[in-house]
Enzyme design. Sequence first.
Site, PDB file in Angstrom:
ATOM      1  N   GLU A  72       0.825  -1.212   0.000  1.00 44.12           N
ATOM      2  CA  GLU A  72       0.000   0.000   0.000  1.00 44.12           C
ATOM      3  C   GLU A  72       0.860   1.264   0.000  1.00 44.12           C
ATOM      4  O   GLU A  72       0.365   2.349   0.298  1.00 44.12           O
ATOM      5  CB  GLU A  72      -0.959   0.019   1.194  1.00 44.12           C
ATOM      6  CG  GLU A  72      -1.911  -1.157   1.292  1.00 44.12           C
ATOM      7  CD  GLU A  72      -2.943  -1.225   0.170  1.00 44.12           C
ATOM      8  OE1 GLU A  72      -2.924  -0.372  -0.744  1.00 44.12           O
ATOM      9  OE2 GLU A  72      -3.765  -2.155   0.194  1.00 44.12           O
TER      10      GLU A  72
ATOM     11  N   HIS B  33     -12.779  -3.584   4.048  1.00 45.39           N
ATOM     12  CA  HIS B  33     -11.326  -3.771   4.090  1.00 45.39           C
ATOM     13  C   HIS B  33     -10.696  -3.204   5.374  1.00 45.39           C
ATOM     14  O   HIS B  33     -10.033  -3.939   6.095  1.00 45.39           O
ATOM     15  CB  HIS B  33     -10.693  -3.130   2.843  1.00 45.39           C
ATOM     16  CG  HIS B  33      -9.220  -3.345   2.732  1.00 45.39           C
ATOM     17  ND1 HIS B  33      -8.558  -3.507   1.540  1.00 45.39           N
ATOM     18  CD2 HIS B  33      -8.254  -3.410   3.691  1.00 45.39           C
ATOM     19  CE1 HIS B  33      -7.265  -3.697   1.761  1.00 45.39           C
ATOM     20  NE2 HIS B  33      -7.059  -3.630   3.054  1.00 45.39           N
TER      21      HIS B  33
ATOM     22  N   GLU C  38     -16.238  10.977  23.448  1.00 46.39           N
ATOM     23  CA  GLU C  38     -14.963  11.622  23.094  1.00 46.39           C
ATOM     24  C   GLU C  38     -14.777  11.773  21.581  1.00 46.39           C
ATOM     25  O   GLU C  38     -13.924  12.544  21.137  1.00 46.39           O
ATOM     26  CB  GLU C  38     -13.791  10.834  23.684  1.00 46.39           C
ATOM     27  CG  GLU C  38     -13.618   9.474  23.048  1.00 46.39           C
ATOM     28  CD  GLU C  38     -12.363   8.740  23.531  1.00 46.39           C
ATOM     29  OE1 GLU C  38     -12.402   7.512  23.556  1.00 46.39           O
ATOM     30  OE2 GLU C  38     -11.366   9.398  23.845  1.00 46.39           O
TER      31      GLU C  38
ATOM     32  N   HIS D  23      -2.545   2.092   8.340  1.00 48.01           N
ATOM     33  CA  HIS D  23      -3.640   1.307   7.776  1.00 48.01           C
ATOM     34  C   HIS D  23      -3.789   0.027   8.586  1.00 48.01           C
ATOM     35  O   HIS D  23      -2.795  -0.661   8.840  1.00 48.01           O
ATOM     36  CB  HIS D  23      -3.348   0.976   6.307  1.00 48.01           C
ATOM     37  CG  HIS D  23      -4.260  -0.052   5.729  1.00 48.01           C
ATOM     38  ND1 HIS D  23      -5.636   0.095   5.691  1.00 48.01           N
ATOM     39  CD2 HIS D  23      -4.008  -1.262   5.158  1.00 48.01           C
ATOM     40  CE1 HIS D  23      -6.178  -0.970   5.108  1.00 48.01           C
ATOM     41  NE2 HIS D  23      -5.215  -1.812   4.784  1.00 48.01           N
TER      42      HIS D  23
ATOM     43  N   HIS E 256      -6.853  -3.314   9.865  1.00 48.27           N
ATOM     44  CA  HIS E 256      -8.080  -4.057   9.556  1.00 48.27           C
ATOM     45  C   HIS E 256      -8.885  -4.257  10.837  1.00 48.27           C
ATOM     46  O   HIS E 256      -9.004  -5.385  11.325  1.00 48.27           O
ATOM     47  CB  HIS E 256      -7.722  -5.423   8.945  1.00 48.27           C
ATOM     48  CG  HIS E 256      -6.991  -5.363   7.642  1.00 48.27           C
ATOM     49  ND1 HIS E 256      -6.441  -6.472   7.039  1.00 48.27           N
ATOM     50  CD2 HIS E 256      -6.749  -4.334   6.801  1.00 48.27           C
ATOM     51  CE1 HIS E 256      -5.866  -6.130   5.894  1.00 48.27           C
ATOM     52  NE2 HIS E 256      -6.029  -4.835   5.724  1.00 48.27           N
TER      53      HIS E 256
HETATM   54  O1  2HA Z   1      -0.557  -5.243   3.842  1.00 49.44           O
HETATM   55  O2  2HA Z   1      -3.411  -4.598   4.443  1.00 49.44           O
HETATM   56  O3  2HA Z   1      -4.259  -3.598   2.182  1.00 49.44           O
HETATM   57  C1  2HA Z   1      -1.715  -5.927   3.514  1.00 49.44           C
HETATM   58  C2  2HA Z   1      -2.857  -4.993   3.455  1.00 49.44           C
HETATM   59  C3  2HA Z   1      -3.286  -4.572   2.129  1.00 49.44           C
HETATM   60 ZN    ZN Z   2      -5.342  -3.774   4.088  1.00 46.06          ZN
END
Ligand code: 2HA
Ligand code: ZN
Length: 275
Positions: free
Chosen positions: A117, A212, A171, A141, A143
Amino acid sequence: MRMTDVGVMQNFMRMCNDGWLQGYHERNGGNLTYRLPQADVALMRPLLAPVPGTWTPLHVCAPNLAGEYFITTGSGKYMRNVLLDPEGCLGVVEINPQGDSYRIVWGLANGGRPTSEFPSHFLNHSVRKAATGGAHHMIYHAHPVNLIALTYILPLTDRAFTRALWQSATECPVVFPGGVGVVPWMVPGGAEIALATSKLMEIYDAVVWAHHGLFVSGVDFDDTFGLMHTIEKSAEIYLKVLSSGQPVRQTITDDNLRAIARDFGVTLREALLGE
Ligand code: 2HA
Ligand code: ZN
């Protein structure tokens, strides 16, 4: 001194592990990048590889990141392994004077590459650097389970997500008064999702990727991890309420939100309030 003794590298490693402990990073899921302040680049310089890697095109361009250095997680690497093998899982990369290629100057041992990414991180850094006068240094980033679950049941709009999150923990309007943006489902890893995300990052410091995960931007490690953590916790509360099967008897109203904003001195994105 080794690279792993440098303060920012230790903070970076700790944050990767914190995300793992929160359950944000199954397998190789999620990625983190940090735009290094000049002082840290100077500190690291004697520790960089004597012969840097070759320049590799990014397929996106950001002139305002020319010559910058980033710490990045590696493509296919597991956040779970970062503390055990920082030199294999992480790297330091330098951006070329045109702002369209990188080369590895430390780490990512044995043929590793920056996160898949990296194009999204790179464009987000560019936009957030410009939007904050250089204050923001991190893109993260992850998940997070509950937020992803909400992308199956809420309308995929900035307004629906922002309101659900603001109303689920007092908050929240203080932590992200600008709200959150939402990108519809797209193929990850490429320039298209990078551009869509960075467009929203012009106004938001958090962008949901449908089905995602979440991208957040921040000043430093505490700020950035805290934003991810706060948003996911609020999503968990919202989902628990929905899952309880009980009718919602009361919530935080728009006027309550305005009262929080007034007393805490933050400006809520008014377009996201009201019926
Ligand atoms: O690194 O999260 O979006 C793996 C991921 C791709
Ligand atoms: Zn991801």
